[in-house]
Design a protein around this motif. Structure first.
Motif, PDB file in Angstrom:
ATOM      1  N   UNK A 137       9.935  35.867  59.073  1.00 47.67           N
ATOM      2  CA  UNK A 137      10.669  35.467  60.274  1.00 47.67           C
ATOM      3  C   UNK A 137      11.173  36.694  61.011  1.00 47.67           C
ATOM      4  N   UNK A 138      11.159  36.597  62.342  1.00 45.28           N
ATOM      5  CA  UNK A 138      11.530  37.739  63.153  1.00 45.28           C
ATOM      6  C   UNK A 138      12.458  37.295  64.271  1.00 45.28           C
ATOM      7  N   UNK A 139      13.284  38.224  64.709  1.00 46.01           N
ATOM      8  CA  UNK A 139      14.085  38.017  65.912  1.00 46.01           C
ATOM      9  C   UNK A 139      13.693  39.061  66.949  1.00 46.01           C
ATOM     10  N   UNK A 140      13.517  38.587  68.185  1.00 44.45           N
ATOM     11  CA  UNK A 140      13.218  39.457  69.303  1.00 44.45           C
ATOM     12  C   UNK A 140      14.322  39.305  70.329  1.00 44.45           C
ATOM     13  N   UNK A 141      14.536  40.373  71.061  1.00 44.75           N
ATOM     14  CA  UNK A 141      15.528  40.412  72.136  1.00 44.75           C
ATOM     15  C   UNK A 141      14.783  40.656  73.437  1.00 44.75           C
ATOM     16  N   UNK A 142      15.198  39.951  74.492  1.00 45.88           N
ATOM     17  CA  UNK A 142      14.502  40.111  75.761  1.00 45.88           C
ATOM     18  C   UNK A 142      15.501  40.218  76.904  1.00 45.88           C
ATOM     19  N   UNK A 189      11.320  43.917  69.370  1.00 50.97           N
ATOM     20  CA  UNK A 189      11.630  43.499  68.014  1.00 50.97           C
ATOM     21  C   UNK A 189      13.038  43.929  67.634  1.00 50.97           C
ATOM     22  N   UNK A 190      13.749  43.046  66.936  1.00 53.60           N
ATOM     23  CA  UNK A 190      15.123  43.326  66.545  1.00 53.60           C
ATOM     24  C   UNK A 190      15.259  43.461  65.030  1.00 53.60           C
ATOM     25  N   UNK A 191      14.884  42.421  64.320  1.00 56.22           N
ATOM     26  CA  UNK A 191      15.060  42.418  62.877  1.00 56.22           C
ATOM     27  C   UNK A 191      14.170  41.331  62.286  1.00 56.22           C
ATOM     28  N   UNK A 192      13.785  41.486  61.036  1.00 56.39           N
ATOM     29  CA  UNK A 192      12.934  40.485  60.390  1.00 56.39           C
ATOM     30  C   UNK A 192      13.433  40.207  58.976  1.00 56.39           C
TER      31      UNK A 192
END
Lengths: 113, 116
Positions: free
Chosen positions: B33-38, B46-49
């Motif tokens: 699972x990943x978090x992206x910031x836009x 990419x932020x953190x996984x």
């Protein structure tokens, strides 16, 4: 080092017209991707490539074509544009298939009227 | 069929407080699972996984928690800063799917606004 560049930034198309969205990366990445983001939705994968000459379909490939003749370029072709293709298109590239290494371009906003 | 859901379209938090962004998934095959910031007019970054073998991953002010039994993950930002104001996307994939580029399934995003 420009990263991933996309042209144009914005385009209005009439129904039935065709166009090519350009994507170029200068990081010598093997993997490249095209996503679309519809209003209020997440990104969906259209096509991807694991190297020059190799492409494969993603989740929503219908109405699009791609080619990968060089490592740097990964153009997305829209044939017979339809209103349903109104979206923001993002190109991305990565050195490996690990997702955190994907670098995204700034996007192309497409409006089909 | 939305396999990754972010049920809160927006969130407003005061500067210095904790921001908690939530994400639910339905596909039990997802294991990464990943978090992206836009930011506006930019592509996602990419932020953190987190892998399913962990239940927590921390990187500076950002921590992701994974609850596999509930099929739920959350992103904590502590302390929140005005520069954190952006849209945050949760994404999921099967990390063991090798051979070709793995495919991400994205949530619809949560717009975070950090106020002064």
């Amino acid at each position: 080092n420009a990263g991933v560049t996309q042209t144009p930034k914005f385009r209005i198309l009439k129904i039935g017209q065709s166009m090519t969205l350009q994507c170029t990366q200068d990081m010598n990445h093997n993997y490249m991707y095209w996503y679309r983001q519809d209003p209020g939705m997440g990104l969906k994968l259209i096509y991807y490539s694991v190297g020059a000459g190799i492409t494969d379909k993603g989740e929503v490939p219908n109405g699009y074509n791609v080619s990968r003749s060089t490592t740097e370029d990964f153009p997305l072709r829209l044939e017979l544009a339809a209103p349903s293709q109104t979206s923001v298109y993002f190109c991305a590239s990565s050195r490996t298939e690990l997702q955190e290494t994907q670098y995204f371009g700034p996007g192309t906003r497409l409006l089909v009227l | 069929d939305q396999q990754v859901k972010q049920n809160s379209p927006s969130l407003s938090v005061q500067e210095g407080r904790i921001s908690i962004l939530n994400c639910d998934y339905t596909n039990s095959m997802f294991d990464y699972f990943l978090w992206y910031k836009k930011y506006p007019a930019e592509g996602p970054t990419f932020l953190i996984s987190i892998s399913s073998i962990k239940d927590k991953n921390e990187d500076g002010r950002f921590t992701v928690f994974l609850n596999k039994s509930a099929k739920h993950l959350s992103l904590h930002i502590v302390p929140s800063q005005p520069g954190d104001s952006a849209v945050y996307f949760c994404a999921a994939t099967r990390a063991l799917y090798t051979g070709t580029a793995s495919k991400l399934t994205f949530g619809t995003g949560t717009r975070l606004q950090v106020t002064l």
